[in-house]
Design an enzyme around this catalytic site. Sequence first.
Site, PDB file in Angstrom:
ATOM      1  N   CYS A 152      36.027   5.751  80.823  1.00 41.35           N
ATOM      2  CA  CYS A 152      35.344   6.163  79.551  1.00 41.35           C
ATOM      3  C   CYS A 152      34.177   5.251  79.340  1.00 41.35           C
ATOM      4  O   CYS A 152      33.131   5.728  78.975  1.00 41.35           O
ATOM      5  CB  CYS A 152      36.361   6.425  78.387  1.00 41.35           C
ATOM      6  SG  CYS A 152      37.611   4.973  78.214  1.00 41.35           S
ATOM      7  N   HIS A 245      33.161   5.146  72.109  1.00 40.46           N
ATOM      8  CA  HIS A 245      33.046   3.852  72.700  1.00 40.46           C
ATOM      9  C   HIS A 245      31.397   3.560  72.407  1.00 40.46           C
ATOM     10  O   HIS A 245      30.598   4.046  73.022  1.00 40.46           O
ATOM     11  CB  HIS A 245      33.470   3.772  74.165  1.00 40.46           C
ATOM     12  CG  HIS A 245      34.876   3.851  74.266  1.00 40.46           C
ATOM     13  ND1 HIS A 245      35.984   3.855  73.359  1.00 40.46           N
ATOM     14  CD2 HIS A 245      35.643   3.995  75.558  1.00 40.46           C
ATOM     15  CE1 HIS A 245      37.100   3.969  73.892  1.00 40.46           C
ATOM     16  NE2 HIS A 245      36.910   4.115  75.068  1.00 40.46           N
TER      17      HIS A 245
HETATM   18  P1  NAP Z   1      48.701   8.834  76.733  1.00 39.68           P
HETATM   19  O1  NAP Z   1      48.306   9.436  75.316  1.00 39.68           O
HETATM   20  O2  NAP Z   1      49.761   7.948  76.808  1.00 39.68           O
HETATM   21  O3  NAP Z   1      49.318  10.338  77.436  1.00 39.68           O
HETATM   22  C1  NAP Z   1      50.200  10.231  78.728  1.00 39.68           C
HETATM   23  C2  NAP Z   1      50.570  11.445  79.159  1.00 39.68           C
HETATM   24  O4  NAP Z   1      51.103  11.557  80.492  1.00 39.68           O
HETATM   25  C3  NAP Z   1      51.537  12.244  78.129  1.00 39.68           C
HETATM   26  O5  NAP Z   1      51.387  13.540  78.102  1.00 39.68           O
HETATM   27  C4  NAP Z   1      52.813  11.842  78.739  1.00 39.68           C
HETATM   28  O6  NAP Z   1      53.827  12.607  78.381  1.00 39.68           O
HETATM   29  C5  NAP Z   1      52.539  11.755  80.144  1.00 39.68           C
HETATM   30  N1  NAP Z   1      53.680  11.000  81.091  1.00 39.68           N
HETATM   31  C6  NAP Z   1      53.827   9.709  80.588  1.00 39.68           C
HETATM   32  N2  NAP Z   1      54.825   9.022  81.709  1.00 39.68           N
HETATM   33  C7  NAP Z   1      55.025  10.343  82.753  1.00 39.68           C
HETATM   34  C8  NAP Z   1      55.776  10.276  83.669  1.00 39.68           C
HETATM   35  N3  NAP Z   1      56.605   9.465  83.986  1.00 39.68           N
HETATM   36  N4  NAP Z   1      55.764  11.652  84.201  1.00 39.68           N
HETATM   37  C9  NAP Z   1      55.192  12.570  83.812  1.00 39.68           C
HETATM   38  N5  NAP Z   1      54.305  12.667  82.840  1.00 39.68           N
HETATM   39  C10 NAP Z   1      54.226  11.350  82.194  1.00 39.68           C
HETATM   40  O7  NAP Z   1      47.522   8.412  77.723  1.00 39.68           O
HETATM   41  P2  NAP Z   1      46.009   9.094  77.495  1.00 39.68           P
HETATM   42  O8  NAP Z   1      45.274   8.187  76.830  1.00 39.68           O
HETATM   43  O9  NAP Z   1      45.966  10.379  77.165  1.00 39.68           O
HETATM   44  O10 NAP Z   1      45.629   8.745  79.049  1.00 39.68           O
HETATM   45  C11 NAP Z   1      45.891   9.530  80.168  1.00 39.68           C
HETATM   46  C12 NAP Z   1      45.196   9.073  81.556  1.00 39.68           C
HETATM   47  O11 NAP Z   1      43.717   9.129  81.190  1.00 39.68           O
HETATM   48  C13 NAP Z   1      45.445   7.595  81.534  1.00 39.68           C
HETATM   49  O12 NAP Z   1      45.330   7.499  83.145  1.00 39.68           O
HETATM   50  C14 NAP Z   1      44.098   6.897  81.297  1.00 39.68           C
HETATM   51  O13 NAP Z   1      43.701   5.620  81.694  1.00 39.68           O
HETATM   52  C15 NAP Z   1      43.259   7.785  81.385  1.00 39.68           C
HETATM   53  N6  NAP Z   1      41.973   7.793  80.476  1.00 39.68           N
HETATM   54  C16 NAP Z   1      41.933   7.893  79.258  1.00 39.68           C
HETATM   55  C17 NAP Z   1      41.048   7.891  78.337  1.00 39.68           C
HETATM   56  C18 NAP Z   1      41.196   7.773  76.858  1.00 39.68           C
HETATM   57  O14 NAP Z   1      39.988   7.745  76.334  1.00 39.68           O
HETATM   58  N7  NAP Z   1      42.537   7.844  76.178  1.00 39.68           N
HETATM   59  C19 NAP Z   1      39.653   7.944  78.738  1.00 39.68           C
HETATM   60  C20 NAP Z   1      39.447   8.094  80.264  1.00 39.68           C
HETATM   61  C21 NAP Z   1      40.722   7.928  81.060  1.00 39.68           C
HETATM   62  P3  NAP Z   1      54.903  12.660  77.419  1.00 39.68           P
HETATM   63  O15 NAP Z   1      54.073  12.944  75.998  1.00 39.68           O
HETATM   64  O16 NAP Z   1      55.846  13.848  77.447  1.00 39.68           O
HETATM   65  O17 NAP Z   1      55.632  11.405  77.296  1.00 39.68           O
END
Ligand code: NAP
Length: 356
Positions: A152, A245
């Site tokens: 991001c 950001h």
């Molecule tokens: P998050 O809020 O922690 O969400 C993680 C998601 O993955 C939840 O839906 C969770 O499901 C699922 N998950 C976790 N463990 C799992 C497993 N073992 N098997 C299947 N599903 C699983 O994280 P996020 O911020 O959305 O980030 C997601 C990805 O995008 C990451 O790789 C992160 O680095 C990337 N990213 C994030 C941002 C940002 O601004 N947040 C920006 C760019 C990229 P449950 O809820 O059912 O546990």
Amino acid sequence: MQVSNSKMPVAILGATGTVGQRFVQLLSNHPWFKITTLTGSSRSQGKTYRMACDWRHSSPLPQAIQDLVIQPVTPNLDAKLVFSALPTGVAKKHEPELAKAGFVVCSNSSAFRKQEDVPLVIPEINADHFRLISSQKTAQDWKGFIVTSPNCTTTGIVMALKPLADKFGIEKVFAVSMQAISGAGYPGISALDISGNIFPYIPGEEEKIEEETRILLGTISQGKKHAHELSISSQANRVDVLEGHTASISIQLKKKSSLENVYEAYQDFQVDEDIKNLPSSPNNLFILHKTPGRPQPRIDRDAESGMAVSVGQIRPCSIFDLKMTTVIHNTIRGAAGGALLNAELLVSRKLIPSDE
Ligand code: NAP
């Protein structure tokens, strides 16, 4: 452009998380795509989306998907295109399985961004890197493929650097990020650590900013990425901001330029017509601020529905040539919106085979 009469079925992996919810919001009334499958961890599987998801947007939870039952990630998803918002370790396992099975995976995770045959793309910046898709399919012997969108913070920095790299060349970059809490996912950093505070460490973030910037501004040939030769150093901080950001960037150009010509570089920057016409493309890629004190994350992150980068405070630098401040919406352009724009471009350039 209407690509087909019927909407393409899409899955969202990690649909309950911060980025997953953003995907749900952006895809809910999408003209080309229809959400058919949502996945989550074992915590959520078997529950309806409404029950599994703690919806954290002010817009209502979209009616059409409230009762979809959360699935595990398997190669039998009822979809053709897959948006991945999985944690990196989980993505490493599942994304290749899905590509092998024939799915097109548009990923937000960092798992494959550096792999030499996996495109890391911001459409307006380096859409030509999609040429890696054919080498990837051949090298991996996959029916489908993986395309990634950048970190991001990197997204905002690279969007601001690109017109300058094209017009003047860039030798050195020093970037300090001030990253929103939502960038850490949910629940993210503890309130006790971040409230009224700055946390000066985000694991792996500085490396991502440095490596991905060089890939995005680099070239591809013979099925491989060739990183841009610029030197870059970054410092990443988590700040007490919910979304958006901010980065303070100092830049040394190859060819010296007046500030007037720097503004012109942004105004003259050309985006391909087909990209401009995609449903999620912003009308203006750059929002240029000449008023001191802008951009700011709270005021500027939503510019162009969160798909633009705001650039301001452009001024001379006494060590490098110039310095500036940028703001990007981390969960829209920096995550779900960026991956969605990649998918739209894949469709419009017919890189996703049509069933018709
Ligand atoms: P998050 O809020 O922690 O969400 C993680 C998601 O993955 C939840 O839906 C969770 O499901 C699922 N998950 C976790 N463990 C799992 C497993 N073992 N098997 C299947 N599903 C699983 O994280 P996020 O911020 O959305 O980030 C997601 C990805 O995008 C990451 O790789 C992160 O680095 C990337 N990213 C994030 C941002 C940002 O601004 N947040 C920006 C760019 C990229 P449950 O809820 O059912 O546990």
